[in-house]
Design a protein around this motif. Sequence first.
Motif, PDB file in Angstrom:
ATOM      1  N   VAL A  33      42.356  31.280  42.883  1.00 25.55           N
ATOM      2  CA  VAL A  33      41.705  32.187  41.945  1.00 25.55           C
ATOM      3  C   VAL A  33      40.194  31.942  41.942  1.00 25.55           C
ATOM      4  O   VAL A  33      39.740  30.820  41.746  1.00 25.55           O
ATOM      5  CB  VAL A  33      42.252  31.982  40.517  1.00 25.55           C
ATOM      6  N   ASP A  37      35.461  36.598  40.692  1.00 27.43           N
ATOM      7  CA  ASP A  37      36.244  37.799  40.996  1.00 27.43           C
ATOM      8  C   ASP A  37      37.092  38.197  39.804  1.00 27.43           C
ATOM      9  O   ASP A  37      37.204  39.373  39.450  1.00 27.43           O
ATOM     10  CB  ASP A  37      37.165  37.555  42.202  1.00 27.43           C
ATOM     11  N   TYR A  39      36.598  37.564  36.700  1.00 32.40           N
ATOM     12  CA  TYR A  39      35.752  38.050  35.606  1.00 32.40           C
ATOM     13  C   TYR A  39      35.260  39.455  35.902  1.00 32.40           C
ATOM     14  O   TYR A  39      35.308  40.342  35.048  1.00 32.40           O
ATOM     15  CB  TYR A  39      34.569  37.097  35.443  1.00 32.40           C
ATOM     16  N   VAL A  40      34.825  39.669  37.129  1.00 31.81           N
ATOM     17  CA  VAL A  40      34.237  40.959  37.501  1.00 31.81           C
ATOM     18  C   VAL A  40      35.286  42.064  37.507  1.00 31.81           C
ATOM     19  O   VAL A  40      35.030  43.174  37.056  1.00 31.81           O
ATOM     20  CB  VAL A  40      33.543  40.838  38.881  1.00 31.81           C
ATOM     21  N   ALA A  42      37.430  45.126  37.973  1.00 30.65           N
ATOM     22  CA  ALA A  42      37.217  46.446  38.556  1.00 30.65           C
ATOM     23  C   ALA A  42      35.739  46.790  38.713  1.00 30.65           C
ATOM     24  O   ALA A  42      35.401  47.790  39.329  1.00 30.65           O
ATOM     25  CB  ALA A  42      37.909  47.507  37.715  1.00 30.65           C
ATOM     26  N   GLU A  43      34.851  45.940  38.178  1.00 30.72           N
ATOM     27  CA  GLU A  43      33.419  46.213  38.327  1.00 30.72           C
ATOM     28  C   GLU A  43      32.930  45.804  39.709  1.00 30.72           C
ATOM     29  O   GLU A  43      31.733  45.901  40.002  1.00 30.72           O
ATOM     30  CB  GLU A  43      32.603  45.430  37.286  1.00 30.72           C
ATOM     31  N   VAL A  44      33.850  45.350  40.533  1.00 30.87           N
ATOM     32  CA  VAL A  44      33.465  44.679  41.770  1.00 30.87           C
ATOM     33  C   VAL A  44      32.598  45.535  42.689  1.00 30.87           C
ATOM     34  O   VAL A  44      31.784  45.025  43.442  1.00 30.87           O
ATOM     35  CB  VAL A  44      34.739  44.168  42.480  1.00 30.87           C
ATOM     36  N   ARG A 285      42.623  33.505  35.110  1.00 31.08           N
ATOM     37  CA  ARG A 285      41.256  33.952  35.361  1.00 31.08           C
ATOM     38  C   ARG A 285      40.298  32.800  35.641  1.00 31.08           C
ATOM     39  O   ARG A 285      39.088  32.986  35.641  1.00 31.08           O
ATOM     40  CB  ARG A 285      40.783  34.792  34.180  1.00 31.08           C
TER      41      ARG A 285
END
Lengths: 329, 549
Positions: A33, A37, A39-40, A42-44, A285
């Motif tokens: 993990v 990634d 945390y971000v 779908a904002e990636v 996460r």
Amino acid sequence: MAVGLLAGRAGRLALLLVGVAVACFALMELSPVDPIDAYVGAEVTRIGPEQRALIAERFGLDEPPLVRFGLWAGRLLRGDLGTSTIYNAPVIGVIAQRFVASLALLATAWALSGLLGFGLGILAAVKRGSPVDRAIRWWAYTLASAPTFWVALLLLTTFSVTLGWTPVCCATPVGIDPADATLWQRLHHLLLPAATLSLVGIAPITLHTREQAIEILRSDFVTFARAQGEHGRGLVRHRLLRNVAVPALLLQFASLSELFGGAVLAEAVFNYPGLGQSTVQAGLRGDVPLLLGIALFTTLFVFAGNTLGDVVHGIVDPRVGSLHRGARP
Amino acid sequence: MLGRVALTLAAVMLAACGGGADLAGPDAGSSGGGNTSGASKGATPAGEAPTELRLAIGGEDEQGYDPTLGWGRYGAPLFQSTLLRRDAELDIVNDLATGYEVSEDGLTYTVTIRDGVTFTDGEPLTADDVAYTFNTAAEEGGLTDVTVLDEAVAVDDTTVELRLSEPQSTFVNRLITLGIVPEHAHGRDYGRNPVGSGPYVLERWDEGQQLIVTRNPDYYGEQPAFERLVFQFTDEDGNLAAARAGEVQIAVVPPALAVEQVPGMRLLAVESVDNRGILFPFQPDNGETDDDGNPIGNDVTSDLAIRQAINYAIDRQALVDGILEGHGSPATGPVDGLPWYEPESAIDGADPERAAQILADGGWEDADGDKILDKDGVRAAFTILYPADDSVRQGLALAAADMILPLGIEVTLEGASFDQIEPLMHSTPVVFGWGSHDQTEMYNLYHSSLAGTGFYNAGYFADQQVDSYLDMAMGATDLEEANAFWRAAQLDDDGNGFTTKGDAGWAWLVNLDHLYFVDECLDVGSPQVEPHGHGYPITAGIASWQWAC
């Protein structure tokens, strides 16, 4: 003497905490993990490399693992558990807030499973071989092999979704200040999660108590008491209870760890905002500070439970207390 | 205004309990626990609107409600107000700003703001607060990327200059999404005690359970119809159960649960650019690797004929009907339905014959009689990866594979976690899902300079013409001009572009509809085409929602 005992305990606890922290940190480092990634999410596609660097800096991930562990340990020694990356709040606060919610659940389940398990175990032992005994054992084996989340889902589907008797979420009714929730409302929301944990927790206590009780019922002093004409409830009350209570109590205090493990799953299913849910999130996460904090906290919790078990053991069974004292110069 | 009564919070609850204006569920104080209001709706006297709205659409930001960390990046920031906003047609309109100008070189945004706006703590909102917000967001490691900002400077009380380090036409999206925070009350615990100038004020937030907000009486815009909003944070099943019990007036549901009937509620399907598509590795496999040693390239999907043929062979309407239960639309690109979408890039329905023709023209034939095409010793076979926990993507991948097989292209499917997908995505096609109101996403997915940067352009797509259109769009100072270039990148007059008729870098499959059960009496207006992220985005127009009974 007591001081020595205490010091020994404290030393063991310190070693244990260090071990847990190192193991936990190592596991998180090995985990695939990537906290950034996670945390971000779908904002990636809209978070650029520069922003990722800023996030890494805020999470303290821009240092090599050993340095990070060192920094974390250093802060810990000053009483600072760090900041949770998921909740953007001090770990200690997150744990305190969630543990209060979990506490009612854990306490209810712990008391219920202990009392019921003990009662059923004695009953099964006294009625050994009878249909009652077989029914209890069947029930205990079934539950012992049932995963917590499965029991939780089953109860949720039956009572919340199909019958609509119990709420599907949360620790208090939605739309009001939890402080204004009545005792009944709280119990109503607690019912299913606590029932799940109790049901699953009953099995080992029942089976152990039964085994222990059977052994004691076979012992010389019970045979002697029987020969003197003692039987039925009197026999159970005077000869059996106190002798069985000792191992049952130890087991009960030792079961805190399993109980906590079960709570993690049950809370996730029932959307119960306790420490269990946060543990799952922290793991999924990659929230290292929070997960380490929770690991240390649970270690303390379980260790305190076991110590308490020993103390109570000594009180209930005076022989143990004198043994301890005798063993240490 | 419907049912507008100036009441204190406690009185609101009392009114909701006793007054008959009742959706709140009868009695906060007495029996019954959570599912209380089941029978209450019939008791609502005709003509009297509820003052409270309950929503099961998510909307919890675990890190707190701090815009500088990304709160409000879609949907309404509720507590704060933004300089600009998008209306129902996604056109940009002023909110806190009274206007803005972009300098010739595209480097300076000069924004004038309303005079006389106050934060909910009574302090005035000035250009200093705007400058502070942007400067803070630029340095903060949160979920909103403002790194292009060099500095923000308040010129006077109502004018602020946002100076960029390079031209970026998509920076306007930051003006749309970044809620303004007060410099004097912003700190580490701001996210849990937000102070802003938005339509609502935080009443309480019980983490993991509920968020309660009440109307801000000093809000400069039109007062929302509802005094109080209660967001409950339940999972999909919980949302549906709450809707059934009459506990909420709007609930988000996944397609699988949309077949349910809920008395007193209608199913609202909101169009979205929440798309799903297959990413093709664009480069041949030359043995190259990225910085982490992961392989780049795929000898099958690097062939244009293969990518185009797959695009033509897929029956997208069948995917919508079969996999999405009809709740979606065929997708042609990553920005369908948005103002910068190029309609010419669409292809009409499935055309397997044309697909076969393209393959034949491209030199693919079944030389060894195994019903799978070959070209120059390369067999037309590859794997498609999909996230294993996503049943919709799995279904799409399965169905697409079935549609492609008759062409003579063999697809193997493999479910995996994102952590497993990441190292493989430069060399193996993947079912991804994106969709944003921010054009930056399109840029990032297709610009060759971003090949292999995280999840950006993971297929190493490269086309100079597309690059130059994207760069021109990014550098444009006028949004209409920018949109023209964004469209050209999809498909220009000469047939170049990244969509099917051009390079066909992806096979875009479907756009999901976002589904909600909505109380028959609740009028949510005409919602925006929603971005990726199902649930909270519907609140974009929440300030104008009305009770229509």
